[in-house]
Scaffold this active site. Structure first.
Site, PDB file in Angstrom:
ATOM      1  CE1 TYR A   1     -11.071  -0.912   4.974  1.00  0.00           C
ATOM      2  CE2 TYR A   1     -12.167  -0.071   6.795  1.00  0.00           C
ATOM      3  CZ  TYR A   1     -11.022  -0.481   6.148  1.00  0.00           C
ATOM      4  OH  TYR A   1      -9.710   0.398   6.498  1.00  0.00           O
TER       5      TYR A   1
ATOM      6  CD  GLU B   1     -16.364   1.137   8.977  1.00  0.00           C
ATOM      7  OE1 GLU B   1     -16.272   2.490   9.208  1.00  0.00           O
ATOM      8  OE2 GLU B   1     -17.465   0.733   8.666  1.00  0.00           O
TER       9      GLU B   1
ATOM     10  CB  ALA C   1      -6.659  -2.264   2.293  1.00  0.00           C
TER      11      ALA C   1
ATOM     12  CB  SER D   1      -9.962   0.266  10.302  1.00  0.00           C
ATOM     13  OG  SER D   1     -11.089   1.177  10.367  1.00  0.00           O
TER      14      SER D   1
ATOM     15  N   GLY E   1      -0.526   4.590  -1.362  1.00  0.00           N
ATOM     16  CA  GLY E   1      -1.550   5.043  -0.930  1.00  0.00           C
ATOM     17  C   GLY E   1      -1.357   6.487   0.070  1.00  0.00           C
ATOM     18  CD  GLN E   2      -4.262  10.039   4.163  1.00  0.00           C
ATOM     19  OE1 GLN E   2      -4.961  10.913   3.829  1.00  0.00           O
ATOM     20  NE2 GLN E   2      -4.767   9.150   5.201  1.00  0.00           N
TER      21      GLN E   2
ATOM     22  N   GLY F   1       0.756  -1.384  -0.168  1.00  0.00           N
ATOM     23  CA  GLY F   1      -0.014  -0.030   0.064  1.00  0.00           C
ATOM     24  C   GLY F   1       0.782   1.310  -0.121  1.00  0.00           C
TER      25      GLY F   1
ATOM     26  NE  ARG G   1      -8.999   9.954   4.115  1.00  0.00           N
ATOM     27  CZ  ARG G   1      -9.351   8.675   4.457  1.00  0.00           C
ATOM     28  NH1 ARG G   1      -8.814   7.868   3.811  1.00  0.00           N
ATOM     29  NH2 ARG G   1      -9.989   8.358   5.593  1.00  0.00           N
TER      30      ARG G   1
ATOM     31  CG  HIS H   1      -5.042   8.324   9.465  1.00  0.00           C
ATOM     32  ND1 HIS H   1      -5.552   7.269   9.998  1.00  0.00           N
ATOM     33  CD2 HIS H   1      -4.422   8.072   8.547  1.00  0.00           C
ATOM     34  CE1 HIS H   1      -5.315   6.099   9.549  1.00  0.00           C
ATOM     35  NE2 HIS H   1      -4.329   6.304   8.670  1.00  0.00           N
TER      36      HIS H   1
ATOM     37  CG  LEU I   1       0.508   0.632   5.536  1.00  0.00           C
ATOM     38  CD1 LEU I   1       1.149   1.957   5.211  1.00  0.00           C
ATOM     39  CD2 LEU I   1       0.147   0.505   6.834  1.00  0.00           C
TER      40      LEU I   1
HETATM   41  P1  NAP Z   1      -5.443   4.329   0.630  1.00  0.00           P
HETATM   42  O1  NAP Z   1      -5.033   5.818   0.347  1.00  0.00           O
HETATM   43  O2  NAP Z   1      -6.801   3.857  -0.089  1.00  0.00           O
HETATM   44  O3  NAP Z   1      -4.373   3.377  -0.084  1.00  0.00           O
HETATM   45  C1  NAP Z   1      -4.561   1.870  -0.302  1.00  0.00           C
HETATM   46  C2  NAP Z   1      -3.170   1.149  -0.809  1.00  0.00           C
HETATM   47  O4  NAP Z   1      -3.586  -0.039  -0.767  1.00  0.00           O
HETATM   48  C3  NAP Z   1      -2.848   1.670  -2.203  1.00  0.00           C
HETATM   49  O5  NAP Z   1      -1.549   1.850  -2.143  1.00  0.00           O
HETATM   50  C4  NAP Z   1      -3.703   0.729  -3.165  1.00  0.00           C
HETATM   51  O6  NAP Z   1      -2.805   0.572  -4.382  1.00  0.00           O
HETATM   52  C5  NAP Z   1      -3.384  -0.699  -2.174  1.00  0.00           C
HETATM   53  N1  NAP Z   1      -3.841  -1.637  -2.547  1.00  0.00           N
HETATM   54  C6  NAP Z   1      -5.339  -1.866  -3.038  1.00  0.00           C
HETATM   55  N2  NAP Z   1      -5.479  -3.041  -3.353  1.00  0.00           N
HETATM   56  C7  NAP Z   1      -4.304  -3.846  -3.117  1.00  0.00           C
HETATM   57  C8  NAP Z   1      -3.931  -5.021  -3.547  1.00  0.00           C
HETATM   58  N3  NAP Z   1      -4.745  -6.009  -3.857  1.00  0.00           N
HETATM   59  N4  NAP Z   1      -2.894  -5.439  -3.278  1.00  0.00           N
HETATM   60  C9  NAP Z   1      -1.853  -4.652  -2.937  1.00  0.00           C
HETATM   61  N5  NAP Z   1      -2.022  -3.374  -2.823  1.00  0.00           N
HETATM   62  C10 NAP Z   1      -3.180  -3.114  -2.738  1.00  0.00           C
HETATM   63  O7  NAP Z   1      -5.419   4.031   2.084  1.00  0.00           O
HETATM   64  P2  NAP Z   1      -4.870   4.576   3.349  1.00  0.00           P
HETATM   65  O8  NAP Z   1      -5.635   5.733   3.893  1.00  0.00           O
HETATM   66  O9  NAP Z   1      -3.454   5.025   3.142  1.00  0.00           O
HETATM   67  O10 NAP Z   1      -4.953   3.514   4.433  1.00  0.00           O
HETATM   68  C11 NAP Z   1      -3.804   2.582   4.412  1.00  0.00           C
HETATM   69  C12 NAP Z   1      -4.403   1.486   5.116  1.00  0.00           C
HETATM   70  O11 NAP Z   1      -4.817   1.770   6.714  1.00  0.00           O
HETATM   71  C13 NAP Z   1      -5.410   0.679   4.816  1.00  0.00           C
HETATM   72  O12 NAP Z   1      -5.322  -0.691   4.943  1.00  0.00           O
HETATM   73  C14 NAP Z   1      -6.468   1.046   5.386  1.00  0.00           C
HETATM   74  O13 NAP Z   1      -7.653   0.324   5.381  1.00  0.00           O
HETATM   75  C15 NAP Z   1      -6.049   1.271   6.835  1.00  0.00           C
HETATM   76  N6  NAP Z   1      -6.704   2.467   7.411  1.00  0.00           N
HETATM   77  C16 NAP Z   1      -7.042   3.878   7.099  1.00  0.00           C
HETATM   78  C17 NAP Z   1      -7.511   4.654   7.912  1.00  0.00           C
HETATM   79  C18 NAP Z   1      -7.547   6.164   7.243  1.00  0.00           C
HETATM   80  O14 NAP Z   1      -8.501   6.747   8.066  1.00  0.00           O
HETATM   81  N7  NAP Z   1      -6.952   6.432   6.252  1.00  0.00           N
HETATM   82  C19 NAP Z   1      -8.037   4.373   9.087  1.00  0.00           C
HETATM   83  C20 NAP Z   1      -7.740   3.137   9.494  1.00  0.00           C
HETATM   84  C21 NAP Z   1      -7.212   2.261   8.597  1.00  0.00           C
HETATM   85  P3  NAP Z   1      -3.209   1.661  -5.400  1.00  0.00           P
HETATM   86  O15 NAP Z   1      -2.628   2.719  -5.355  1.00  0.00           O
HETATM   87  O16 NAP Z   1      -2.539   0.788  -6.819  1.00  0.00           O
HETATM   88  O17 NAP Z   1      -4.693   1.754  -5.509  1.00  0.00           O
HETATM   89  O1  G4F Z   2     -14.544   9.767   4.665  1.00  0.00           O
HETATM   90  P1  G4F Z   2     -15.347   8.507   4.866  1.00  0.00           P
HETATM   91  O2  G4F Z   2     -15.803   7.506   3.463  1.00  0.00           O
HETATM   92  O3  G4F Z   2     -14.654   7.474   5.733  1.00  0.00           O
HETATM   93  P2  G4F Z   2     -14.956   6.055   6.746  1.00  0.00           P
HETATM   94  O4  G4F Z   2     -16.106   5.422   6.219  1.00  0.00           O
HETATM   95  O5  G4F Z   2     -15.037   6.394   8.183  1.00  0.00           O
HETATM   96  O6  G4F Z   2     -13.689   5.216   6.518  1.00  0.00           O
HETATM   97  C1  G4F Z   2     -12.447   5.756   6.873  1.00  0.00           C
HETATM   98  O7  G4F Z   2     -11.840   5.623   7.748  1.00  0.00           O
HETATM   99  C2  G4F Z   2     -11.664   4.249   8.352  1.00  0.00           C
HETATM  100  C3  G4F Z   2     -11.474   4.401   9.907  1.00  0.00           C
HETATM  101  O8  G4F Z   2     -12.580   4.438  10.685  1.00  0.00           O
HETATM  102  C4  G4F Z   2     -10.877   3.584   7.701  1.00  0.00           C
HETATM  103  F1  G4F Z   2     -10.672   2.328   8.086  1.00  0.00           F
HETATM  104  C5  G4F Z   2     -11.419   3.497   6.165  1.00  0.00           C
HETATM  105  O9  G4F Z   2     -10.250   2.854   5.326  1.00  0.00           O
HETATM  106  C6  G4F Z   2     -11.515   4.977   5.650  1.00  0.00           C
HETATM  107  O10 G4F Z   2     -10.186   5.638   5.552  1.00  0.00           O
HETATM  108  O11 G4F Z   2     -16.672   8.663   5.425  1.00  0.00           O
HETATM  109  C7  G4F Z   2     -16.929   9.368   6.969  1.00  0.00           C
HETATM  110  C8  G4F Z   2     -18.099   9.644   7.123  1.00  0.00           C
HETATM  111  C9  G4F Z   2     -19.213   8.289   7.143  1.00  0.00           C
HETATM  112  O12 G4F Z   2     -20.013   8.198   8.011  1.00  0.00           O
HETATM  113  C10 G4F Z   2     -19.989   8.642   5.853  1.00  0.00           C
HETATM  114  O13 G4F Z   2     -21.304   8.062   5.608  1.00  0.00           O
HETATM  115  O14 G4F Z   2     -18.720  10.431   6.091  1.00  0.00           O
HETATM  116  C11 G4F Z   2     -19.907  10.185   5.835  1.00  0.00           C
HETATM  117  N1  G4F Z   2     -20.360  10.787   4.417  1.00  0.00           N
HETATM  118  C12 G4F Z   2     -21.272  11.623   4.037  1.00  0.00           C
HETATM  119  N2  G4F Z   2     -21.300  12.041   2.891  1.00  0.00           N
HETATM  120  C13 G4F Z   2     -19.627  10.701   3.242  1.00  0.00           C
HETATM  121  C14 G4F Z   2     -20.272  11.511   2.243  1.00  0.00           C
HETATM  122  N3  G4F Z   2     -18.596   9.795   2.946  1.00  0.00           N
HETATM  123  C15 G4F Z   2     -18.049   9.817   1.731  1.00  0.00           C
HETATM  124  N4  G4F Z   2     -16.927   9.163   1.417  1.00  0.00           N
HETATM  125  N5  G4F Z   2     -18.632  10.491   0.574  1.00  0.00           N
HETATM  126  C16 G4F Z   2     -19.968  11.224   0.879  1.00  0.00           C
HETATM  127  O15 G4F Z   2     -20.476  11.826   0.140  1.00  0.00           O
END
Ligand code: NAP
Ligand code: G4F
Length: 358
Positions: free
Chosen positions: A167, A146, A97, A144, A21-22, A18, A202, A197, A95
């Protein structure tokens, strides 16, 4: 670095799934800064997917290049095994996903394959590698908030998991397998349970970035309306840069363990709108339209983390406040909107990726 941060280890090798990704991009920066050789797993795509790490990449022929990229995929066990043999990492950060909660309702099977079985494939490959070579490899699983679903806030390491999305269910599986490999085989396998985060990096389909992109474009007359889903949901939003430091600290701790990482403050989507549009002198109520297509089949009402254990044991605490997070994202996106405005005013066709979705 946090006051309790251990000294950076020299010459260590990290493997990061990953990395495009971000979080992967910030983690790569963080590890390179600390002297690591960083190996990232990238997916083959017909479009470029390395934008976020372009600034870190050096020609591998240069003697001091410390970022290496390898094709791989979490759905491909044999490729993961080959990568471990080739890279011989000291630390692995999983990372990768399909990380979009709404999309996981449309693609539950694919999400489980990448998120749940992907972690299992990596753990199995590590178990085998460690048994054959005798080398300890530290493993970080990106868990997460989640996973908590609608369990009552504040959520901590003691809170039961009650996931409400494909998820979230897949992440619980990956979390429990990580604990299981630690207990059954003695792997150094640790879980971070990270709350939301965000950042300037993002993806635009997550709600915060969708808002800051739209607000800045509206401010410059490039867009009039922003379609959103549930405005009442509350999330605990921090900045991704702070959170990748926590991932690293979790792997520097002497014992493998699981930690909640969060700010402890919960805000609604409405409050994020107030903050972002407010910085631009706008009232979002004149621009936001609620479109039920963005509602989820099941929603989480309130996430608010209790990271006191990470604070006490790892010395981790977030530095970027909610207001600073919004300010940074708005400032960044205002630059993008200005560039778009200039091009349009000059009569150039501007290719955007279409209206923000999800
Ligand atoms: P992201 O921006 O969506 O990045 C996801 C990464 O996973 C990208 O590099 C993507 O590659 C790669 N990926 C997707 N499918 C894959 C596969 N089949 N094999 C290998 N790599 C693959 O997510 P992020 O926000 O950086 O989050 C990083 C990790 O933390 C994820 O596991 C996410 O679920 C978890 N997480 C995120 C948050 C948050 O708020 N950001 C919170 C809790 C947990 P491509 O660029 O090619 O698509
Ligand atoms: O920004 P979201 O899509 O993030 P969500 O669903 O909380 O998931 C993110 O955080 C998780 C950690 O708790 C990660 F594990 C996961 O990978 C991801 O990074 O939505 C946040 C909230 C939700 O309640 C959603 O229903 O915003 C609400 N929302 C309202 N309007 C929307 C929208 N979300 C999105 N994506 N798009 C909308 O138009």
């Amino acid at each position: 670095m946090s006051p309790a941060s251990p000294a950076p280890p020299a010459g260590r090798r990290a493997l990061v799934t990953g990395i495009t990704g971000q979080d992967g991009s910030y983690l790569a920066e963080f590890l390179l800064d600390r002297g690591y050789e960083v190996h990232g797993v990238i997916r083959r795509a017909s479009t470029f997917n390395t934008d976020r790490i372009e600034h870190l990449y050096r020609d591998p022929h240069e003697p001091d290049a410390r970022l290496r990229l390898h094709y791989g995929d979490l759905t491909d066990s044999s490729g993961l095994r080959v990568l471990l043999e080739r890279v011989q990492p000291d630390e692995v950060y999983n990372l990768g996903a399909q990380s979009h909660v709404r999309v996981s309702f449309d693609q539950p099977e694919y999400t489980a394959d990448v998120v749940a079985l992907g972690a299992l494939r990596l753990l199995e490959a590590l178990r085998d590698y460690q048994a054959r070579t005798g080398r300890e490899v530290r493993f970080y699983q990106a868990g997460s908030s989640e996973m908590f679903g609608n369990a009552a806030p504040p959520q901590s390491e003691a809170t039961p998991f009650r996931p409400r999305s494909p998820y979230g269910v897949a992440k619980v599986y990956a979390h429990l397998q990580t604990v299981n490999y630690r207990e059954a085989y003695g792997l150094f396998a640790a879980n971070g349970i990270l709350f939301n985060h965000e950042s300037e990096r993002r993806h635009e389909t997550f709600v915060t970035r969708k808002i800051t992109r739209a607000a800045t474009r509206i401010a410059l007359g490039l867009q009039t309306t922003l379609y959103l889903g549930n405005l009442d949901a509350r999330r605990d939003w921090g900045h991704a840069q702070d959170y990748v430091e926590a991932m690293w600290l979790i792997l520097q701790h002497p014992q493998p363990d699981d930690f909640v990482i969060a700010t402890g403050e919960s805000r609604s989507v409405r409050e994020f709108l107030d903050a972002a549009f407010g910085l631009l002198g706008l009232d979002w109520r004149g621009h936001v339209v609620v479109d039920p297509r963005y509602f989820r089949p099941a929603e989480i009402d309130r996430l608010e983390g209790d990271a006191s254990r990470a604070r006490a044991i790892l010395g981790w605490r977030p530095r970027v406040t909610f207001d600073e997070l919004v300010r940074r994202m708005v400032a960044h996106d205002m630059e993008l909107a200005r560039a778009e405005r200039t091009l349009r005013d000059g009569g150039h066709a501007v290719g955007r990726r279409g209206p923000a979705r999800e």
